[in-house]
Design a protein around this motif. Structure first.
Motif, PDB file in Angstrom:
ATOM      1  N   VAL A   5       0.855  -1.178   0.000  1.00 23.96           N
ATOM      2  CA  VAL A   5       0.000   0.000   0.000  1.00 23.96           C
ATOM      3  C   VAL A   5       0.899   1.239   0.000  1.00 23.96           C
ATOM      4  CG1 VAL A   5      -1.739   1.299   1.281  1.00 23.96           C
ATOM      5  CG2 VAL A   5      -1.839  -1.205   1.234  1.00 23.96           C
ATOM      6  N   LEU A   6       0.691   2.112  -0.962  1.00 19.15           N
ATOM      7  CA  LEU A   6       1.486   3.334  -1.052  1.00 19.15           C
ATOM      8  C   LEU A   6       1.134   4.273   0.089  1.00 19.15           C
ATOM      9  CD1 LEU A   6       1.116   4.076  -4.872  1.00 19.15           C
ATOM     10  CD2 LEU A   6       2.860   2.696  -3.724  1.00 19.15           C
ATOM     11  N   TRP A   7       2.091   5.142   0.448  1.00 26.43           N
ATOM     12  CA  TRP A   7       1.807   6.144   1.467  1.00 26.43           C
ATOM     13  C   TRP A   7       0.622   7.009   1.062  1.00 26.43           C
ATOM     14  CZ3 TRP A   7       6.895   8.589   3.788  1.00 26.43           C
ATOM     15  CH2 TRP A   7       7.490   7.652   4.666  1.00 26.43           C
ATOM     16  N   GLU A   8       0.547   7.378  -0.199  1.00 26.52           N
ATOM     17  CA  GLU A   8      -0.571   8.203  -0.657  1.00 26.52           C
ATOM     18  C   GLU A   8      -1.900   7.480  -0.463  1.00 26.52           C
ATOM     19  OE1 GLU A   8       0.686  11.282  -4.131  1.00 26.52           O
ATOM     20  OE2 GLU A   8       1.045   9.167  -4.536  1.00 26.52           O
ATOM     21  N   GLU A   9      -1.920   6.185  -0.741  1.00 29.95           N
ATOM     22  CA  GLU A   9      -3.142   5.418  -0.551  1.00 29.95           C
ATOM     23  C   GLU A   9      -3.507   5.335   0.923  1.00 29.95           C
ATOM     24  OE1 GLU A   9      -3.042   2.233  -4.199  1.00 29.95           O
ATOM     25  OE2 GLU A   9      -1.645   1.931  -2.550  1.00 29.95           O
TER      26      GLU A   9
END
Length: 213
Positions: A5-9
């Protein structure tokens, strides 16, 4: 292939959850804890190029919002929480635009360690067994030195007939299809790009109105 999971997500989803808690349920304490966890992740430091890019884009706004959040937690001033959410709304809107346009990611940006990994033993999800009947043998060391068997196993998986297959991702190069080539033959296992959906967290709304593969 979903890597993480990306930080942005994580922030996009976390801001939606915090907004629901604060504005929808009047659970300000829950909102503060949700946001604290997001801030702790960022404060732990970036470990990938994409995370460093995240800090360049959002770092100043996140730090400013975090200061207001800490002040609110210490003194309970409504003005501080209002200022914090002004920053959070700006962050959320910027992330929404970014995630809507995101269709692929280069693996070296997401996980350099995974890209550099060699000589891994990989099990196709749902098919691993440490020891199998029928003469197949010890799962973990099944394909070491037996690349022809690895290729045959990969072909069986591609056609849906392989069960309990474990293959080694070899670091050997060349044009021949070795164990590493067998892994590369599996759909979605290898490749330089990681596909994601336009909004991986499944939300079409804003934070105030209430973020793989």
């Amino acid at each position: 292939m979903r890597v993480a999971v990306l930080w942005e997500e994580a922030w996009h989803a976390g801001l939606e959850e915090a907004s629901r808690q604060h504005f929808g349920e009047n659970d300000t304490a829950g909102m503060v804890e949700t946001m604290r966890e997001l801030h702790r992740r960022v404060e732990a430091g970036a470990t990938t190029p994409l995370e460093r890019e995240f800090l360049r884009k959002y770092g100043d706004s996140i730090r400013t919002a975090g200061q207001y959040l800490r002040r609110y937690a210490g003194h309970g001033s409504a003005a501080d929480i209002t200022r914090a959410w002004e920053e959070y709304f700006e962050i959320y809107n910027a992330m929404s635009k970014r995630l809507e346009s995101l269709t692929s990611l280069a693996l070296h940006q997401v996980s350099p360690a995974l890209l550099a990994a060699r000589n891994l033993v990989l099990a196709v999800p749902g098919t691993y067994a440490s020891a199998m009947s029928g003469g197949i043998g010890d799962g973990e060391h099944l394909w070491r030195g037996n690349e022809a068997a690895a290729v045959a196993a990969a072909q069986r998986i591609v056609t849906g007939s392989g069960q309990g297959v474990v293959a080694e991702a070899s670091s050997r190069g060349g044009s021949g299809m070795g164990a590493g080539g067998a892994i590369a033959a599996l759909p979605g296992i290898a490749g330089g790009l990681v596909g994601v959906t336009g909004d991986p967290l499944g939300s079409a709304g804003g934070a105030a109105g209430g973020a793989g593969a």
